[in-house]
Design an enzyme around this catalytic site. Structure first.
Site, PDB file in Angstrom:
ATOM      1  N   GLU A 234       0.414  -0.859   0.262  1.00 38.21           N
ATOM      2  CA  GLU A 234       0.222   0.056  -0.096  1.00 38.21           C
ATOM      3  C   GLU A 234       0.507   0.993  -0.072  1.00 38.21           C
ATOM      4  O   GLU A 234       1.555   1.650   0.909  1.00 38.21           O
ATOM      5  CB  GLU A 234      -1.062  -0.092   1.000  1.00 38.21           C
ATOM      6  CG  GLU A 234      -1.982   1.192   1.454  1.00 38.21           C
ATOM      7  CD  GLU A 234      -2.627   0.897   2.856  1.00 38.21           C
ATOM      8  OE1 GLU A 234      -3.525   2.283   2.474  1.00 38.21           O
ATOM      9  OE2 GLU A 234      -2.823   0.025   3.533  1.00 38.21           O
ATOM     10  N   LYS A 250      -8.843  -0.848   1.186  1.00 41.66           N
ATOM     11  CA  LYS A 250      -9.914  -1.782   2.432  1.00 41.66           C
ATOM     12  C   LYS A 250     -10.850  -2.952   1.621  1.00 41.66           C
ATOM     13  O   LYS A 250     -10.990  -2.763  -0.095  1.00 41.66           O
ATOM     14  CB  LYS A 250     -10.652  -0.639   2.401  1.00 41.66           C
ATOM     15  CG  LYS A 250     -10.192   0.180   3.823  1.00 41.66           C
ATOM     16  CD  LYS A 250     -10.384  -0.680   5.282  1.00 41.66           C
ATOM     17  CE  LYS A 250      -9.491  -0.341   6.255  1.00 41.66           C
ATOM     18  NZ  LYS A 250      -8.169  -0.914   5.731  1.00 41.66           N
TER      19      LYS A 250
END
Length: 433
Positions: A234, A250
């Site tokens: 990420e 997410k």
């Protein structure tokens, strides 16, 4: 200020291994590796920064102001990290949970030596005081023989849980009660796994972790006795000129060795209403955070809930961009968005307070960020997840995993997702000895 030379590298993958091994002689090392993962926003395949000329190390108090002063006065490349607990500098918050790792809250250094690799071109930037060492170092790296043998004296690593499965489920239920009361919409709840009186070979452990994950934001960090071995997928925040890029993750699904089943798992993730709602909530939070420094009307969602596949998991990633005025300090852009929404929740401050009450460990560098600032005020930082943290002096090893809790969360399924995320770190550590 810096002398620059370029070299053509015939075998970049082999050279990367030698380069990182050569770096172990220094007390300050930051290695960032994209693992040649195809991505829209990228400057280099790998970066190495070693040997501090100047540095800043501090706790959370006035940390961002100190970093801003350091970044502006240095006016050079600086590399380092921001720990999650810098939240206490941006808001009236505390971090009172147990901390066995004892990393500083913030650390940045101006390296004497920088290596920037893009495809088969290596650019080397040395401060003038050491630029007579460029050719010698390059030859040394190029001809480095043999692999470093792992430290066999360490023995087996025995992993313990900070909280039991039942305690985890109870605390998720408490978080759900907060959501049903309307205190928050979503919060990221994390748990720590650890080993005391244990040691690892940091470099070999990093290589193993990176090998089984090959993520786009891998990092190896060494600051004296403190190590981060990160297989992060990420990005937290990147600045290119006046453009700011945030790419929160997410939504998670496991992988399958069966190609058809694997494609189905990815497809199911892309349509999962719970996972999509998690992602959309954080996108809204990021848009709000970016708007605090953005030019009016410049906050745009470039990608919403796009599924990317990594070796261990499928992930749902969104890309949000904005444009900032040149007069705004790059440190202020980070300060107004930190900690990142994907690791906190919404509303952010309420979520962070609830997280502090329900988690058992101080997060520290976990769910913080590692990266760099360039001399022209650009920057790029990852999110510290899927990572092993190690205090060599204290013989303490730790990894933390978590997930987003929303109104639709099931405590058993959330625990299962944690175990999926923890798989790579556990596998690496349990293979030692």
């Amino acid at each position: 200020m810096r002398s620059t030379e370029q070299f053509i590298i015939k075998k970049p993958l082999e050279f990367k291994t030698r380069l990182l091994r050569w770096a172990q002689q220094f007390d300050e090392v930051i290695w960032l590796d994209s693992n040649i993962y195809t991505q829209q926003y990228s400057s280099y395949d790998a970066i190495l920064a070693v040997e501090a000329f100047t540095a800043i190390k501090t706790d959370h108090y006035n940390a961002f102001d100190q970093l801003k002063e350091y970044q502006e006065s240095t006016s050079d490349w600086i590399f380092g990290y921001l720990s999650y607990d810098l939240k206490n500098d941006t808001e009236n918050l505390v971090s009172e949970n147990s901390d066995e790792l004892n990393f500083p809250d913030l650390y940045f250094f101006q390296p004497k030596k920088i290596f920037l690799l893009k495809e088969n071109i290596l650019e080397v930037q040395y401060l003038r005081m050491v630029d007579d060492e460029i050719k010698r170092d390059y030859q040394e790296i190029r001809t480095l023989k043999g692999d470093n043998e792992a430290d066999s004296s360490c023995g087996k690593v025995k992993i313990s849980l900070k909280i039991t499965k039942d305690e985890y489920k109870e605390r998720v239920s408490e978080m759900l009660a907060h959501i049903h009361r309307g205190d928050i919409y979503e919060a990221n709840f994390c748990q720590e796994f650890f080993a005391k009186d244990s040691c690892i070979d940091p470099l070999q452990t990093y290589h193993h972790l990176n090998e089984i994950s090959t993520p786009p934001f891998a990092a190896f960090l060494k600051i004296e006795d403190c190590y981060l071995l990160s297989a992060s997928p990420e990005r937290y925040l990147r600045k290119e000129g006046q453009k700011i890029i945030s790419q929160p993750i997410k939504g998670t699904a496991k992988r399958s060795l069966d190609v058809k089943e694997d494609m189905q798992l990815a497809s199911d993730l892309s349509k999962d209403p719970k996972e999509k709602s998690e992602n959309v909530m954080i996108v809204d939070l990021v848009r709000n955070d970016l708007s605090r420094t953005a030019k009016k009307g410049s906050v745009i969602v470039e990608d919403l809930c796009k599924v990317y596949s990594f070796k261990q998991v499928h992930q749902m990633i969104s890309t949000i961009v904005s444009e900032v005025d040149p007069a705004i300090s790059p440190v202020d852009v980070i300060k107004t968005t930190f900690p990142m929404g994907s690791m906190t929740g919404a509303p952010k401050i309420s979520a962070m307070k609830i997280i502090e009450n329900l988690e058992s460990s101080k997060r520290g560098l976990y769910s913080g960020a590692v990266g760099y600032f360039t001399p022209n005020d650009d920057f790029d930082f990852n999110v510290v997840i899927r990572s092993i943290l190690y205090n060599q002096e204290k013989r303490y090893i730790s990894y933390t995993v978590g997930g987003a809790i929303t109104a639709k969360s099931d405590p058993d399924k959330e625990y299962e997702e944690c175990l999926i995320k923890a798989k790579a770190m556990r596998e690496v550590l349990e293979s030692i000895g």
